[in-house]
Scaffold this motif. Sequence first.
Motif, PDB file in Angstrom:
ATOM      1  N   SER A 165       5.755  -5.212 -16.161  1.00 29.72           N
ATOM      2  CA  SER A 165       6.289  -4.057 -16.938  1.00 29.72           C
ATOM      3  C   SER A 165       7.445  -4.979 -17.526  1.00 29.72           C
ATOM      4  CB  SER A 165       6.898  -2.915 -16.247  1.00 29.72           C
ATOM      5  OG  SER A 165       7.680  -3.368 -15.080  1.00 29.72           O
ATOM      6  N   PRO A 166       8.010  -4.578 -18.666  1.00 30.83           N
ATOM      7  CA  PRO A 166       9.224  -5.478 -19.349  1.00 30.83           C
ATOM      8  C   PRO A 166      10.282  -5.448 -18.268  1.00 30.83           C
ATOM      9  CG  PRO A 166       8.146  -3.922 -20.865  1.00 30.83           C
ATOM     10  CD  PRO A 166       7.722  -3.601 -19.588  1.00 30.83           C
TER      11      PRO A 166
ATOM     12  N   LYS B 251      22.839 -12.201  -8.120  1.00 33.17           N
ATOM     13  CA  LYS B 251      22.431 -10.657  -8.902  1.00 33.17           C
ATOM     14  C   LYS B 251      21.012 -10.455  -8.749  1.00 33.17           C
ATOM     15  CE  LYS B 251      25.696 -10.498 -12.632  1.00 33.17           C
ATOM     16  NZ  LYS B 251      26.022 -10.266 -14.200  1.00 33.17           N
ATOM     17  N   THR B 252      20.412  -9.221  -8.200  1.00 30.88           N
ATOM     18  CA  THR B 252      19.065  -8.984  -8.138  1.00 30.88           C
ATOM     19  C   THR B 252      18.542  -7.884  -8.854  1.00 30.88           C
ATOM     20  OG1 THR B 252      19.459  -9.395  -5.592  1.00 30.88           O
ATOM     21  CG2 THR B 252      17.645  -8.282  -6.311  1.00 30.88           C
ATOM     22  N   LEU B 253      17.376  -8.493  -9.382  1.00 25.45           N
ATOM     23  CA  LEU B 253      16.756  -7.265 -10.439  1.00 25.45           C
ATOM     24  C   LEU B 253      15.324  -6.892  -9.821  1.00 25.45           C
ATOM     25  CD1 LEU B 253      17.116  -6.208 -13.397  1.00 25.45           C
ATOM     26  CD2 LEU B 253      15.983  -7.961 -14.109  1.00 25.45           C
ATOM     27  N   ASN B 254      15.066  -5.710  -9.714  1.00 27.56           N
ATOM     28  CA  ASN B 254      13.758  -5.247  -9.392  1.00 27.56           C
ATOM     29  C   ASN B 254      12.812  -5.743 -10.446  1.00 27.56           C
ATOM     30  OD1 ASN B 254      14.708  -3.901  -7.191  1.00 27.56           O
ATOM     31  ND2 ASN B 254      15.030  -1.914  -8.423  1.00 27.56           N
ATOM     32  N   MET B 255      11.700  -5.957 -10.227  1.00 23.38           N
ATOM     33  CA  MET B 255      10.482  -6.366 -10.948  1.00 23.38           C
ATOM     34  C   MET B 255       9.125  -5.982 -10.476  1.00 23.38           C
ATOM     35  SD  MET B 255       9.854 -10.354  -9.611  1.00 23.38           S
ATOM     36  CE  MET B 255       8.997 -10.705 -11.169  1.00 23.38           C
ATOM     37  N   SER B 256       8.281  -5.586 -11.432  1.00 21.17           N
ATOM     38  CA  SER B 256       6.939  -5.386 -11.072  1.00 21.17           C
ATOM     39  C   SER B 256       5.890  -6.409 -11.534  1.00 21.17           C
ATOM     40  CB  SER B 256       6.536  -4.086 -11.649  1.00 21.17           C
ATOM     41  OG  SER B 256       5.183  -3.581 -11.503  1.00 21.17           O
TER      42      SER B 256
ATOM     43  N   LEU C  79      12.151  -9.481 -21.368  1.00 17.97           N
ATOM     44  CA  LEU C  79      10.891 -10.061 -20.969  1.00 17.97           C
ATOM     45  C   LEU C  79       9.706  -9.297 -21.104  1.00 17.97           C
ATOM     46  CD1 LEU C  79      10.678 -13.105 -19.960  1.00 17.97           C
ATOM     47  CD2 LEU C  79      10.659 -12.168 -17.572  1.00 17.97           C
ATOM     48  N   PRO C  80       8.615  -9.653 -22.015  1.00 16.74           N
ATOM     49  CA  PRO C  80       7.642  -8.875 -22.233  1.00 16.74           C
ATOM     50  C   PRO C  80       6.621  -8.983 -21.185  1.00 16.74           C
ATOM     51  CG  PRO C  80       7.454 -11.031 -23.395  1.00 16.74           C
ATOM     52  CD  PRO C  80       8.616 -10.887 -22.793  1.00 16.74           C
ATOM     53  N   THR C  81       5.975  -7.941 -20.939  1.00 18.97           N
ATOM     54  CA  THR C  81       4.646  -7.573 -20.277  1.00 18.97           C
ATOM     55  C   THR C  81       3.766  -8.899 -20.222  1.00 18.97           C
ATOM     56  OG1 THR C  81       4.815  -5.173 -20.010  1.00 18.97           O
ATOM     57  CG2 THR C  81       2.946  -6.165 -19.363  1.00 18.97           C
TER      58      THR C  81
END
Length: 241
Positions: free
Chosen positions: A229-230, A136-141, A57-59
């Motif tokens: 961020s990707p 499921k958990t994923l960090n993201m910015s 997934l792109p910026t």
Amino acid sequence: MRRVLLVASLFAAATLCAQDNAKPAAGLKTRDEAPVTPSSVSSAENNATPSQTQLQLPTGTAVKMRLLESLSSDGNKAGDNFTGRVSEAVMLDGKTVIPVGATIEGTVTRVSSPRRIKGRPEISLHPESVTFPDGKTLNMSAVIVDSQMDGTTVNDEGQIKGSGHTRGDLIEMGAGAGGGLTIGALAGGAKGAFIGAAIGGGAAMVHWLSKHHSTELPAGTELVMEISSPMTLSAGGGAGR
């Protein structure tokens, strides 16, 4: 006669020996006939699976979410947590990578309720993770870029700014001016009413400017954020391997 029989016996023995030498050894096969082991097939399939399911997934990708609880510049402080739900599926290459209903969690990083004379109230939010329906958990910015709440704007730093004044403020100002007009009219007729209105309006303005102004984002407010961020995800929703 004996010589004939001897020659025939030798010929027969030579024929049998030639046939034995022509047979392949038991249990041996040629290279073309060697079977492919199941383990090698399984390993190749496993190595191909991640590249087929993982998507980057792109910026700059936009993600829409709705707040699950209300936030306000008066009722919240920096460090408070917030939660939202994705309200529109995020698609990439025709596949869903973040489905509707995924949970966004983050932190309130700044709140401000200045006096009206000093500026507009603001709330800053920092999305930090996304939890998918499978757990499921994923960090993201990400950074907030837009708010669907009337009267609010979002600046380039992701700060959600409230309105400079509300309908209630205008009513309050009008009531102050009206009260001064009534008192002035009772004291000195039309001229007194004009002076009283000016005095009343001035007092209301001073009172209005001295008060702190707050902004609120009710539960259900839709916010738009952009990935900064990707992110590697799986087609259909979920964290990539």
